[in-house]
Structure formats: structure tokens, C-alpha cells
Write a protein that holds these residues in place. Structure first.
Motif, PDB file in Angstrom:
ATOM      1  N   SER A  74      60.191   9.540 103.195  1.00  0.00           N
ATOM      2  CA  SER A  74      60.618  10.636 102.462  1.00  0.00           C
ATOM      3  C   SER A  74      59.652  10.898 101.272  1.00  0.00           C
ATOM      4  CB  SER A  74      62.166  10.339 101.897  1.00  0.00           C
ATOM      5  OG  SER A  74      63.029  10.055 102.830  1.00  0.00           O
ATOM      6  N   PRO A  79      65.096  16.865  96.609  1.00  0.00           N
ATOM      7  CA  PRO A  79      66.716  16.811  96.761  1.00  0.00           C
ATOM      8  C   PRO A  79      67.219  16.359  98.003  1.00  0.00           C
ATOM      9  CG  PRO A  79      66.281  19.299  96.440  1.00  0.00           C
ATOM     10  CD  PRO A  79      64.961  18.346  96.212  1.00  0.00           C
ATOM     11  N   GLN A  80      66.628  16.883  99.041  1.00  0.00           N
ATOM     12  CA  GLN A  80      67.037  16.408 100.524  1.00  0.00           C
ATOM     13  C   GLN A  80      65.776  15.484 101.148  1.00  0.00           C
ATOM     14  OE1 GLN A  80      67.171  19.783  99.999  1.00  0.00           O
ATOM     15  NE2 GLN A  80      69.334  19.719  99.272  1.00  0.00           N
ATOM     16  N   GLU A  81      66.096  14.577 101.825  1.00  0.00           N
ATOM     17  CA  GLU A  81      65.049  13.847 102.419  1.00  0.00           C
ATOM     18  C   GLU A  81      64.277  14.749 103.540  1.00  0.00           C
ATOM     19  OE1 GLU A  81      66.161  10.433 104.499  1.00  0.00           O
ATOM     20  OE2 GLU A  81      66.880   9.357 102.610  1.00  0.00           O
ATOM     21  N   GLU A  82      62.830  14.801 103.193  1.00  0.00           N
ATOM     22  CA  GLU A  82      62.012  15.410 104.091  1.00  0.00           C
ATOM     23  C   GLU A  82      60.785  14.555 104.256  1.00  0.00           C
ATOM     24  OE1 GLU A  82      60.975  19.453 102.993  1.00  0.00           O
ATOM     25  OE2 GLU A  82      62.678  19.699 101.819  1.00  0.00           O
ATOM     26  N   TYR A 261      69.683  12.156  89.388  1.00  0.00           N
ATOM     27  CA  TYR A 261      68.701  11.620  90.086  1.00  0.00           C
ATOM     28  C   TYR A 261      67.439  11.135  88.996  1.00  0.00           C
ATOM     29  CZ  TYR A 261      70.601  14.021  94.297  1.00  0.00           C
ATOM     30  OH  TYR A 261      71.324  14.412  95.172  1.00  0.00           O
ATOM     31  N   THR A 281      64.332  16.852  90.309  1.00  0.00           N
ATOM     32  CA  THR A 281      65.060  17.916  90.630  1.00  0.00           C
ATOM     33  C   THR A 281      65.300  18.491  89.300  1.00  0.00           C
ATOM     34  OG1 THR A 281      67.009  16.607  90.880  1.00  0.00           O
ATOM     35  CG2 THR A 281      65.768  17.200  92.924  1.00  0.00           C
ATOM     36  N   SER A 292      63.703  21.822  93.208  1.00  0.00           N
ATOM     37  CA  SER A 292      62.599  20.581  92.808  1.00  0.00           C
ATOM     38  C   SER A 292      61.545  20.990  91.923  1.00  0.00           C
ATOM     39  CB  SER A 292      61.981  20.265  94.164  1.00  0.00           C
ATOM     40  OG  SER A 292      62.712  19.925  95.119  1.00  0.00           O
ATOM     41  N   SER A 319      63.110  23.979 103.708  1.00  0.00           N
ATOM     42  CA  SER A 319      62.398  22.773 103.291  1.00  0.00           C
ATOM     43  C   SER A 319      61.525  23.143 102.130  1.00  0.00           C
ATOM     44  CB  SER A 319      61.681  22.141 104.310  1.00  0.00           C
ATOM     45  OG  SER A 319      60.365  23.008 104.977  1.00  0.00           O
TER      46      SER A 319
END
Length: 337
Positions: A74, A79-82, A261, A281, A292, A319
Motif C-alpha cells: 500500500s 485513505p484507501q489502500e492502493e 490516521y 489525510t 490526501s 484513486s
């Protein structure tokens, strides 16, 4: 291929007779070398992509797991897993059909000869080609584990440079930035100045799903170095700037660092100067917007101040990895005058 330079001595008489012909030959040699360098195809594949040539049986086992662990980990601060890279895997027999269309390319073979090689610009420009071979699965995995982290850094640096090359094709005038902060900054013309204050500039680019922004400002040393808790000081600095300049449509809203976070923090070097890198974030206090950010506080020892350049995005339905990399590439183009 480099051209060897030969030392030579020419008498005046011979020099006057043969110099014109000599110059013509030298010109042809250098032109030929230039042609050989430039006839490689230029990279045009997707940013942050990685092609891996490895047979399906190895990809579905321990070798594939090790590769995914390193290169599909990641991205920090989102904020989200990419994943770090979008990976395309194909069998080794198809290597020749892919070698001229991928910037970052890994070739893995199980054979008697054990080796690890990193080759630059072999088939394309730019290109990172990694060739790993081993007699056993454990040997190949060991190569991946030992070199994976450094390869991630090399691949990312190449992608940053690719972004910067694209940005330089159509630049926004940075005269205002030069005049106010005494730096050069490569900003694409897709950005616009949306706010200018005595010690603050905000640039924004509208995208299909939201927008991305660049903030530039200066703070004295004591803002970040007043105690040992630099991360906390950076968060306080960000929140203070957000309360002054970044607000939503509703009253009493301002941009703050999201508390739930913990931000990613590192120390790096930008334009030969020490810099604090913070990724995390943000959220709009009193509203529902978030996204982000990547913040660099660059130390200017001569003036005892930090130049702070931050990129942040608001893109709720898409994304953010590639958007944030473009912002990082812009920030890392900074040159102090």
C-alpha cells in the motif's frame, strides 16, 4: 555505446591540409552515436506500472507472493489502500513482445545460473530492467527480498522523473512564485492561481472527480524546531494555515489534519537541502470533505526558515495514487535561486 576518445598530434602543414576532412569525419561519428542513442522508443506506458515476466507456476507460488509483497504494498498516506505499482504478469516466452513497451520490467527465470542484474535503458528510454535467475525458488525469493526495497525506490524515482518530463512540456508561469519565495517551481499550466497573500500562494487544478492543489508558504525555524516533536509541530502548522486560508462553502469550516490516521514521516533531501516529508489525510472541519496530502518543509539555513510546499487532493470517487505522485513531482522540481 560510448565513443572512445583518441589523443592525437597533427603538424601544422598536415593540419591545414586534412583538418576540413577530419572535422567532417568527427561530425559523422558523433551524429551516428547520437542516432544510436535516440533511436530507442520513448516511454509512453501508464505511470506507476510494473511488468513482470515470470511463468504462471512461479507467479502463483512463493515467488509471486514475495513480488506482490514488495511491489503491490500500500502507498503511504492514502485513505484507501492502493498498490505502489499496477502489476502486469505474463509468461517468460512473451518477454520479447513486452520489452519495448514497459518502463519498469522484471524478468525471472528458474535455471542453473544464479544472478541478479539491474540494467538501465536497454530497450526503451527511460527503462529499468531487472533480471533475476536462480537454481531454486528460495534463491530467487532471497534476491527479491534483498533488493525489493531499493528497487521500489528506483522505480518510484523513475516515475517522478517521467512526471516531471510531462509537466515541463506545458508550464504555468512561475514569476509570482519566484518573486515571493525566490525559487523556481515547475507547475503545469493546468493549474491556476486561486489565492495570493504576502506569505502564501494557493494553486488549484480542476479534475473530473474533484481537484488537486499546491500550497506554498514560509515559516521561521522555531515553528517546527521549538521542541523535539517535529511531527506534532508540522500538524499544528498545517492546521493553522488551514484555518487561515482553506475553508469550505459553509461557515466555520477549515482544513485540518485528520486525527484518526497517524501521518507518515520521513527526512529527505530536496535541492541539496534537508527536508521533512509528511504524508497523511486531511479533512474539512465542520464538513464531510477529506483527501490526501503530501507536505515538504524544506530547510533554508541561510534565512533560518522553512519553505513549505504542500500538495493535496480532493477526489472522492477515484484513486489518488497517481494524482499524489504528480503533486510530489511538482514539489520535487523546486530550485532555490
Amino acid at each position: 555505446m560510448a565513443t572512445k576518445c583518441l589523443k592525437y598530434t597533427i603538424s601544422k602543414k598536415v593540419k591545414s591540409l586534412f583538418l576540413p576532412y577530419f572535422l567532417v569525419v568527427v561530425s559523422i561519428v558523433f551524429y551516428s552515436c547520437k542516432e544510436k542513442t535516440e533511436d530507442k522508443p520513448q516511454t509512453s506506458c501508464q505511470i506507476n506500472s510494473l511488468a513482470i515476466a515470470v511463468n504462471d507456476q512461479l507467479w502463483s507460488g512463493e515467488i509471486g507472493d514475495s513480488l506482490r509483497k514488495k511491489f503491490a504494498a500500500s502507498v503511504d498516506g492514502l485513505p484507501q489502500e492502493e498498490p505502489l505499482f499496477t502489476i502486469q504478469q505474463f509468461p517468460v516466452k512473451l518477454f520479447d513482445t513486452h520489452k519495448n513497451s514497459n518502463t519498469n520490467l522484471i524478468l525471472i527465470k528458474k535455471e542453473e545460473k544464479s544472478s541478479y542484474r539491474l540494467v538501465h535503458n536497454k530497450y526503451m528510454n527511460p527503462q529499468n530492467l531487472v533480471v533475476i535467475s536462480g537454481k531454486s525458488i528460495s534463491e530467487i525469493v532471497n534476491f527479491i527480498e534483498q533488493n525489493g526495497d531499493s528497487l521500489v525506490n528506483i522505480f518510484r524515482e523513475t516515475e517522478i522523473n517521467r512526471n516531471q518530463d510531462l509537466i515541463r512540456k506545458q508550464l504555468l508561469s512561475d514569476e509570482k512564485i519566484q518573486r515571493k519565495f525566490k525559487v523556481l517551481l515547475d507547475v503545469p499550466e493546468t493549474f491556476q492561481y486561486v489565492m495570493e497573500k504576502p506569505n502564501f500562494i494557493w494553486l488549484k487544478k480542476e479534475i473530473l472527480s474533484g481537484n488537486t492543489s499546491i500550497l506554498i508558504y514560509k515559516v521561521p525555524f522555531k515553528t517546527l524546531l521549538k521542541d523535539d516533536n517535529i511531527v506534532s509541530n508540522i500538524i499544528s502548522m498545517r492546521d493553522n494555515i488551514g484555518s487561515k486560508y482553506i475553508s469550505g462553502k459553509n461557515k466555520n469550516t477549515s482544513m485540518i489534519t485528520e486525527e484518526s490516521y497517524a501521518p507518515y514521516f520521513d527526512i529527505t533531501v530536496i535541492d541539496k537541502k534537508r527536508a521533512y516529508e509528511t504524508k497523511g489525510t486531511w479533512e474539512l472541519k465542520g464538513d464531510y470533505m477529506s483527501g490526501s496530502f503530501i507536505n515538504y518543509a524544506i530547510m533554508n539555513r541561510e534565512k533560518k526558515e522553512f519553505l513549505v510546499i504542500e500538495g493535496f487532493c480532493y477526489a472522492p470517487s477515484t484513486s489518488k495514487r497517481d494524482l499524489m505522485m504528480e503533486l510530489e513531482a511538482i514539489i520535487k522540481s523546486v530550485k532555490f535561486l
